[in-house]
Design a protein around this motif. Sequence first.
Motif, mmCIF file in Angstrom:
data_model
loop_
_atom_site.group_PDB
_atom_site.id
_atom_site.type_symbol
_atom_site.label_atom_id
_atom_site.label_comp_id
_atom_site.label_asym_id
_atom_site.label_seq_id
_atom_site.Cartn_x
_atom_site.Cartn_y
_atom_site.Cartn_z
ATOM 1 N N LEU A 149 0.927 -1.453 -0.243
ATOM 2 C CA LEU A 149 -0.378 -0.380 0.026
ATOM 3 C C LEU A 149 1.312 1.237 0.323
ATOM 4 O O LEU A 149 0.515 2.312 -0.865
ATOM 5 C CB LEU A 149 -1.499 0.030 1.044
ATOM 6 C CG LEU A 149 -1.943 -1.119 1.019
ATOM 7 C CD1 LEU A 149 -2.311 -0.958 2.547
ATOM 8 C CD2 LEU A 149 -2.512 -0.968 -0.295
ATOM 9 N N SER A 166 -9.084 3.249 4.801
ATOM 10 C CA SER A 166 -7.582 3.925 4.884
ATOM 11 C C SER A 166 -6.452 3.516 4.535
ATOM 12 O O SER A 166 -5.651 4.090 3.813
ATOM 13 C CB SER A 166 -7.793 5.411 6.225
ATOM 14 O OG SER A 166 -6.939 4.580 7.080
ATOM 15 N N ASP A 198 -10.754 2.858 9.703
ATOM 16 C CA ASP A 198 -10.729 1.115 9.525
ATOM 17 C C ASP A 198 -10.250 -0.061 10.325
ATOM 18 O O ASP A 198 -10.199 0.421 11.342
ATOM 19 C CB ASP A 198 -8.675 1.011 7.813
ATOM 20 C CG ASP A 198 -8.562 -0.223 7.271
ATOM 21 O OD1 ASP A 198 -8.097 0.359 5.742
ATOM 22 O OD2 ASP A 198 -7.935 -1.004 7.337
ATOM 23 N N SER A 257 -8.163 -2.977 10.272
ATOM 24 C CA SER A 257 -7.182 -3.255 10.245
ATOM 25 C C SER A 257 -6.235 -2.020 10.859
ATOM 26 O O SER A 257 -5.653 -1.004 11.013
ATOM 27 C CB SER A 257 -6.311 -3.277 8.754
ATOM 28 O OG SER A 257 -5.015 -3.312 9.521
ATOM 29 N N TYR A 310 -2.434 -1.467 10.235
ATOM 30 C CA TYR A 310 -2.601 -0.456 9.330
ATOM 31 C C TYR A 310 -2.403 0.818 9.485
ATOM 32 O O TYR A 310 -1.764 2.011 10.127
ATOM 33 C CB TYR A 310 -3.646 -0.338 8.552
ATOM 34 C CG TYR A 310 -3.956 -1.321 7.302
ATOM 35 C CD1 TYR A 310 -1.966 -2.066 6.980
ATOM 36 C CD2 TYR A 310 -3.818 -2.123 6.177
ATOM 37 C CE1 TYR A 310 -1.837 -3.333 6.214
ATOM 38 C CE2 TYR A 310 -5.265 -3.227 5.386
ATOM 39 C CZ TYR A 310 -3.619 -3.953 5.534
ATOM 40 O OH TYR A 310 -3.431 -5.113 4.480
ATOM 41 N N ASP A 339 -14.450 -2.530 11.723
ATOM 42 C CA ASP A 339 -15.781 -3.336 10.833
ATOM 43 C C ASP A 339 -16.837 -2.760 10.350
ATOM 44 O O ASP A 339 -17.676 -2.930 11.078
ATOM 45 C CB ASP A 339 -15.544 -4.651 11.352
ATOM 46 C CG ASP A 339 -15.860 -6.047 10.418
ATOM 47 O OD1 ASP A 339 -15.969 -5.380 8.891
ATOM 48 O OD2 ASP A 339 -15.448 -6.669 10.379
ATOM 49 N N LEU A 340 -16.450 -2.153 9.666
ATOM 50 C CA LEU A 340 -17.565 -1.550 8.717
ATOM 51 C C LEU A 340 -18.996 -2.145 8.735
ATOM 52 O O LEU A 340 -19.874 -1.806 7.869
ATOM 53 C CB LEU A 340 -17.709 -0.049 7.635
ATOM 54 C CG LEU A 340 -16.728 0.457 7.691
ATOM 55 C CD1 LEU A 340 -16.502 1.560 7.049
ATOM 56 C CD2 LEU A 340 -16.802 1.284 8.993
ATOM 57 N N SER A 375 -10.741 2.234 -3.353
ATOM 58 C CA SER A 375 -10.509 1.011 -3.231
ATOM 59 C C SER A 375 -10.898 -0.080 -1.931
ATOM 60 O O SER A 375 -10.100 -1.229 -2.149
ATOM 61 C CB SER A 375 -8.685 0.759 -3.790
ATOM 62 O OG SER A 375 -8.242 1.375 -4.241
ATOM 63 N N SER A 376 -11.851 0.931 -1.403
ATOM 64 C CA SER A 376 -12.757 0.397 0.023
ATOM 65 C C SER A 376 -14.076 -0.433 -0.294
ATOM 66 O O SER A 376 -14.010 -1.389 0.542
ATOM 67 C CB SER A 376 -12.175 1.134 0.983
ATOM 68 O OG SER A 376 -12.694 2.156 0.916
HETATM 69 C C1 LIG Z 1 -7.166 -1.738 -0.711
HETATM 70 S S1 LIG Z 1 -7.357 -1.566 0.683
HETATM 71 C C2 LIG Z 1 -6.530 0.020 0.683
HETATM 72 C C3 LIG Z 1 -6.059 1.272 1.406
HETATM 73 C C4 LIG Z 1 -6.421 2.333 1.409
HETATM 74 N N1 LIG Z 1 -8.154 3.186 0.309
HETATM 75 C C5 LIG Z 1 -5.487 3.159 -0.117
HETATM 76 O O1 LIG Z 1 -5.932 3.737 -1.851
HETATM 77 O O2 LIG Z 1 -4.192 2.772 -0.505
HETATM 78 C C6 LIG Z 1 -8.549 -1.695 1.257
HETATM 79 C C7 LIG Z 1 -8.924 -1.565 2.863
HETATM 80 O O3 LIG Z 1 -10.031 -1.530 2.940
HETATM 81 C C8 LIG Z 1 -9.825 -1.895 4.814
HETATM 82 N N2 LIG Z 1 -11.664 -2.936 4.590
HETATM 83 C C9 LIG Z 1 -11.895 -3.595 4.042
HETATM 84 N N3 LIG Z 1 -12.831 -3.854 4.524
HETATM 85 C C10 LIG Z 1 -13.180 -3.838 5.762
HETATM 86 C C11 LIG Z 1 -14.255 -3.295 6.852
HETATM 87 N N4 LIG Z 1 -15.478 -4.066 6.890
HETATM 88 N N5 LIG Z 1 -13.764 -1.868 7.767
HETATM 89 C C12 LIG Z 1 -13.389 -1.691 7.486
HETATM 90 N N6 LIG Z 1 -12.364 -0.881 6.883
HETATM 91 C C13 LIG Z 1 -12.247 -2.680 5.710
HETATM 92 C C14 LIG Z 1 -8.748 -2.377 4.548
HETATM 93 O O4 LIG Z 1 -8.073 -3.099 5.634
HETATM 94 C C15 LIG Z 1 -7.549 -2.018 3.631
HETATM 95 O O5 LIG Z 1 -7.135 -0.625 4.597
#
Ligand SMILES: C[S@@+](CC[C@H](N)C(=O)[O-])C[C@H]1O[C@@H](n2cnc3c(N)ncnc32)[C@H](O)[C@@H]1O
Length: 286
Positions: free
Chosen positions: A21, A56, A78, A80, A83, A106-107, A124-125
């Motif tokens: 990332l 994020s 986020d 995680s 992260y 955790d959304l 990308s989230s």
């Molecule tokens: C591909 S990464 C993108 C990170 C960042 N936005 C970027 O552009 O680099 C997807 C992110 O979404 C977060 N994520 C996935 N499912 C999630 C959830 N249910 N609740 C919160 N965060 C989530 C992951 O932990 C990860 O950090």
Amino acid sequence: MATHHDHSTAGSDDAVMTELLDLDAEVLHAYLSEVTAWVHRLAGDPAPSHLLDLGSGTGTGTFALLERFEKADVTALDMSAPYLHHLRNKADERGVAHRVRTVQADLDATWPDLDPVDLVWAASSLHHMADPVRTLTDVRTTLRPGGLLVAVELESFPHFLPDDLGIGRPGLEARCHAAMAEERNARLPHMGADWGPLLTRAGFTVETERVFTVDLTPPLPAATGRYAQLCLRRMRTGLEGRLSADDLAALDALLDEEGPDGLLRRGDLHVRTTRTAWAARRPDRR
Ligand SMILES: C[S@@+](CC[C@H](N)C(=O)[O-])C[C@H]1O[C@@H](n2cnc3c(N)ncnc32)[C@H](O)[C@@H]1O
């Protein structure tokens, strides 16, 4: 030897994803600057003060937005903890910790108690969410009326390789992407969705959609080789049984850090990818 299985444990997987990332931010910095300039123009005057970076990760969007919106603060959300820990360390190093708040949630399970924000960035989230329309509806209630949501989505990892690899197997990278898409469709059904109608269903007014094209030609900085290596290594884990033995062997030769054909030694990497962004507003009346 190639070490494409060295991220099989949860701990090392976090470390690899953290590096990946961060490399996204480094290698694609020109795109980030372009997209945040676009967001700045769309957000208008007065510039938003309170921003939310949804999913994020390690802060790629958070830091790009802090740079673009010089007086704003960002809540980085986020699921995680590693992260967010890394993101806070980076904020300290960059002297912007006072402008960053992190929220772990955790959304899919819950929507946290957040103060209203003027702008939401989700890069990308959204495709990770189990029920993106429900999450977007929650986002809408946190956004102040008239506020802007920018959702950015990607098709896949970038493409890096020339068709002629010098080791045979023309078209290898395209076959890797096709096989990976097959594997991913079941796991992440919302990846590649048309987010316009989903945003509308969640009560937003979609203002515009824009495709950003990344096309970085050689010579490229050394980080590009490492970025290609991590992306292709990550893809490799899902391709067993989906590619021919000859393709897998060629991929392993590219991933071999010590071998003569390793990605870190190649001067012909060429980064091609697109990002699609949707800008939508919370209507005043809702
Ligand atoms: C591909 S990464 C993108 C990170 C960042 N936005 C970027 O552009 O680099 C997807 C992110 O979404 C977060 N994520 C996935 N499912 C999630 C959830 N249910 N609740 C919160 N965060 C989530 C992951 O932990 C990860 O950090």
